[in-house]
Design an enzyme around this catalytic site. Sequence first.
Site, PDB file in Angstrom:
ATOM      1  N   TYR A  74       0.831  -1.202   0.000  1.00  0.00           N
ATOM      2  CA  TYR A  74       0.000   0.000   0.000  1.00  0.00           C
ATOM      3  C   TYR A  74       0.869   1.257   0.000  1.00  0.00           C
ATOM      4  O   TYR A  74       1.772   1.410   0.813  1.00  0.00           O
ATOM      5  CB  TYR A  74      -0.905   0.051   1.233  1.00  0.00           C
ATOM      6  N   VAL A 234     -17.647  -2.745   1.212  1.00  0.00           N
ATOM      7  CA  VAL A 234     -18.981  -2.842   1.812  1.00  0.00           C
ATOM      8  C   VAL A 234     -19.824  -1.596   1.539  1.00  0.00           C
ATOM      9  O   VAL A 234     -21.037  -1.686   1.321  1.00  0.00           O
ATOM     10  CB  VAL A 234     -18.845  -3.084   3.334  1.00  0.00           C
ATOM     11  N   GLY A 236     -19.766   0.331  -0.998  1.00  0.00           N
ATOM     12  CA  GLY A 236     -20.009   0.606  -2.406  1.00  0.00           C
ATOM     13  C   GLY A 236     -18.939   1.412  -3.095  1.00  0.00           C
ATOM     14  O   GLY A 236     -19.110   1.817  -4.236  1.00  0.00           O
ATOM     15  N   SER A 242     -27.840   8.302  -4.235  1.00  0.00           N
ATOM     16  CA  SER A 242     -29.029   8.521  -5.061  1.00  0.00           C
ATOM     17  C   SER A 242     -28.595   9.225  -6.346  1.00  0.00           C
ATOM     18  O   SER A 242     -27.494   9.786  -6.432  1.00  0.00           O
ATOM     19  CB  SER A 242     -30.049   9.371  -4.305  1.00  0.00           C
ATOM     20  N   ALA A 243     -29.470   9.207  -7.339  1.00  0.00           N
ATOM     21  CA  ALA A 243     -29.142   9.867  -8.603  1.00  0.00           C
ATOM     22  C   ALA A 243     -28.844  11.345  -8.392  1.00  0.00           C
ATOM     23  O   ALA A 243     -27.944  11.914  -9.016  1.00  0.00           O
ATOM     24  CB  ALA A 243     -30.291   9.681  -9.592  1.00  0.00           C
ATOM     25  N   ARG A 300     -10.819   8.917   4.286  1.00  0.00           N
ATOM     26  CA  ARG A 300      -9.890   9.967   4.699  1.00  0.00           C
ATOM     27  C   ARG A 300     -10.540  11.011   5.601  1.00  0.00           C
ATOM     28  O   ARG A 300      -9.875  11.950   6.022  1.00  0.00           O
ATOM     29  CB  ARG A 300      -9.315  10.677   3.462  1.00  0.00           C
ATOM     30  N   LYS A 301     -11.824  10.850   5.906  1.00  0.00           N
ATOM     31  CA  LYS A 301     -12.526  11.870   6.683  1.00  0.00           C
ATOM     32  C   LYS A 301     -13.021  11.299   8.001  1.00  0.00           C
ATOM     33  O   LYS A 301     -13.708  10.274   8.030  1.00  0.00           O
ATOM     34  CB  LYS A 301     -13.704  12.432   5.881  1.00  0.00           C
ATOM     35  N   LEU A 305     -15.849   8.248   9.319  1.00  0.00           N
ATOM     36  CA  LEU A 305     -15.525   7.178  10.264  1.00  0.00           C
ATOM     37  C   LEU A 305     -16.518   7.169  11.424  1.00  0.00           C
ATOM     38  O   LEU A 305     -16.977   6.105  11.862  1.00  0.00           O
ATOM     39  CB  LEU A 305     -14.092   7.346  10.771  1.00  0.00           C
ATOM     40  N   GLU A 307     -19.574   8.178  11.340  1.00  0.00           N
ATOM     41  CA  GLU A 307     -20.836   7.644  10.820  1.00  0.00           C
ATOM     42  C   GLU A 307     -20.791   6.120  10.776  1.00  0.00           C
ATOM     43  O   GLU A 307     -21.788   5.448  11.103  1.00  0.00           O
ATOM     44  CB  GLU A 307     -21.110   8.203   9.424  1.00  0.00           C
TER      45      GLU A 307
END
Length: 388
Positions: A74, A234, A236, A242-243, A300-301, A305, A307
């Site tokens: 990495y 996980v 996505g 949403s669109a 990175r935020k 994390l 949430e």
Amino acid sequence: MVLPTAPEPPTLLGYHRILSPSAGVRVSPLCLGTMSFGNGWKGVMGECDQATSFNMLDTFYESGGNFIDVANFYQGGDTERWVGEWMAQRQNRDEIVLSTKYTMGYTMFGPQKIKSNFQGNHAKSLRLSVKASLQKLQTDYIDLLYVHMWDFTTSVEEVMRSLNHLVANGKVLYLGVSDTPAWLVVKCNAFARANGLTPFSVYQGHWSSAFRDFERDILPMCESEGMGLAPWGVLGRGQFRSAEEFSREGRKMGPQDEKHRRLGEKLDQMAQQKNTKATSIAQAYVMHKAPYVFPVIGGRKVEHLKENIEALGLVLSEEEIREIDDAEPFDVGFPMNFLFETPTQSYRTNMTSKDIWQLSCNTRLETVPKQQPIEPLQGAKYFGSASK
């Protein structure tokens, strides 16, 4: 003498779990993925400097997290070096359950003229990679070492004997495997058990509500082998929007395919009903589908994390899981579709032999249910406030 009770953890992340039936080490329910930590790939992945990386690590650790995932290649080695420096500065190495990986060509940008043996599953690659990882991580042991991928050239016997040598010498405690066909993992574990060697205890691979191939062979294999699961992707990988959201932000992440758009709409609809985020529903989805699931959560935020940590308290009903499953039809393939599916019945991961339609001709069978995942805790703290 009355022994004290452990203090209440600062967040849900501090309620630790057993890694797998074959690995008794205690880990946080989320694993912190660190692939974005470093300067080596910032031209591709965006910048995540050392201060930001340390802030992510501090937030995870101070919230009760102890399960951290790295890999030898990495960011050209920056990730292992930075995590090693962070542990040395915080003096918390033994509090951390640290996983790293070997197989990839970690010297691809190095000064070596001949690099052919700095990659692969073979014994020399393993020796060189682990030696370099221990130096970068500033430690004398690795809690969990993964075979990062199968190279299809090294024999099962060589891989398992070489890995066991590291366990026997105390350099590695547990073994995992990543991105490898289920039949090979079973073959490796069978050889290990037959010869008194250490088998694999954890599988890491791609699994999400939009990418359910995991459920064909990997998931039942882990149930049978007594292995934990550490799925990546996980959330996505930025596609669960949403669109409307994607029209605003999607330019940064490439085009959104139809499958992710449909699932993004379903997850967003469910998230609005529960006053949360679509990615939180996506995380809860995999953790409700099987026991011993420890999502690898990167980013990175710090706010993202947090949430992820708060999403550990989300409860999804069986009906809600079914809604997500049905939002994007999944073909489990032969023989499972032949055995379990009918015009009125789709395959579900919690099915047992009583759900095989061919066996219902002669008897009405009742079977013991599959082991269920741990239910989300209610009433535990998030960040300074109680969950509801």
